[in-house]
Enzyme design. Structure first.
Site, PDB file in Angstrom:
ATOM      1  N   TYR A   1      -2.872  -0.194   9.976  1.00 39.58           N
ATOM      2  CA  TYR A   1      -2.763  -0.688   8.605  1.00 39.58           C
ATOM      3  C   TYR A   1      -1.396  -0.354   8.015  1.00 39.58           C
ATOM      4  CZ  TYR A   1      -4.035  -1.376   3.676  1.00 39.58           C
ATOM      5  OH  TYR A   1      -4.098  -1.798   2.375  1.00 39.58           O
TER       6      TYR A   1
ATOM      7  N   SER B   1       0.841  -1.201   0.000  1.00 42.07           N
ATOM      8  CA  SER B   1       0.000   0.000   0.000  1.00 42.07           C
ATOM      9  C   SER B   1       0.870   1.244   0.000  1.00 42.07           C
ATOM     10  CB  SER B   1      -0.901   0.012   1.233  1.00 42.07           C
ATOM     11  OG  SER B   1      -1.562   1.264   1.365  1.00 42.07           O
TER      12      SER B   1
END
Length: 248
Positions: A157, A143
């Site tokens: 995250y 990501s």
């Protein structure tokens, strides 16, 4: 001849969104494809039908990325069916609601994020490489948030996705002598049902990119196929940002 003709690919979390886009593109490039899913059984079955309509073999296996026994069983089923796995795409992912405050994040949620986003990638690699021949490829889907966190709510995250970068580099060293490359792709905002380009935060996410728009699953799938192919044989341990310039 398709560039990946005859290869066997596993895409974890492959029933929807980015994973489904990757699975379809790998099939178009000549792969037989296995996907794992947790809850989207209908979508997984439809994807298998779509891939079989292309003339390629496909299977969908229910496997929770947070469950080591599920991971082991999935790899066993795939190798029993196809004999080996040439390409592993670690696409499993989980994200809590970003409006959850730091103080409200539970230990259960921490464990779930680590298990699905990070530990599952390690375990899938660990069990897959036992049947992966030289020339194999492992591609981890990370990501852009592992490099830059532009707003609150993503600490957990981002931590797990940053860990995936470390895993990618370590596996590249571990597996390089065996002729297996390991790389990571870090997507930016991608238009999926989980993060639609019409969603409440879409304008903010677009504003972070250099080109002013969302990407699509096919943008990520194209880079996966490049890394899986012969032209990327000398690339390993790297992280490719496919984020529209989010982190420039």
């Amino acid at each position: 001849m398709n560039t990946l003709s005859g290869k066997i690919a596993l895409v974890t979390g492959g029933s929807r969104g980015i994973g489904a886009g990757i699975a379809k593109r790998l099939a178009q490039e000549g792969c037989d494809v296995a996907i794992t899913f947790v809850s989207s059984e209908g979508a997984a079955a439809k994807l298998v039908e779509d891939i079989e309509a292309m003339g390629k073999a496909a299977i969908a296996i229910k496997a929770d990325g947070a469950s080591p026994p599920d991971i082991i069983a999935a790899v066993d089923k795939i190798t029993e069916r196809f004999g080996r796995i040439d390409i592993l795409v670690n696409n499993n992912g989980h994200m809590d609601r970003p409006d959850t405050t730091l103080e409200d994040i539970t230990l259960q949620s921490i464990d779930q994020n680590i298990s699905i986003n990070l530990r599952s990638a390690f375990l899938y690699a660990q069990y897959t490489v036992r049947q992966m021949p030289p020339g194999g490829r492992i591609i981890n889907i990370g990501s852009c948030l592992s490099r830059r966190v532009p707003s609150p709510g993503f600490s957990l995250y981002a931590m797990t996705k940053a860990g995936l970068t470390g895993l990618t580099k370590g596996l590249a060293r571990d597996l390089g002598p065996r002729g297996i490359t390991v790389n990571e792709i870090s997507p930016g905002p991608i238009d999926t049902d989980m993060n639609p380009a019409t969603g409440p935060s879409a304008d903010f996410q677009r504003s972070l990119t250099a080109i002013g728009r969302y990407g699509t699953p096919s943008d990520i799938a194209a880079v996966v196929c490049f890394l899986a192919g012969d032209h990327a044989a000398f690339i390993t341990g790297t992280n490719l940002a496919v984020d529209g310039g989010t982190n420039v």
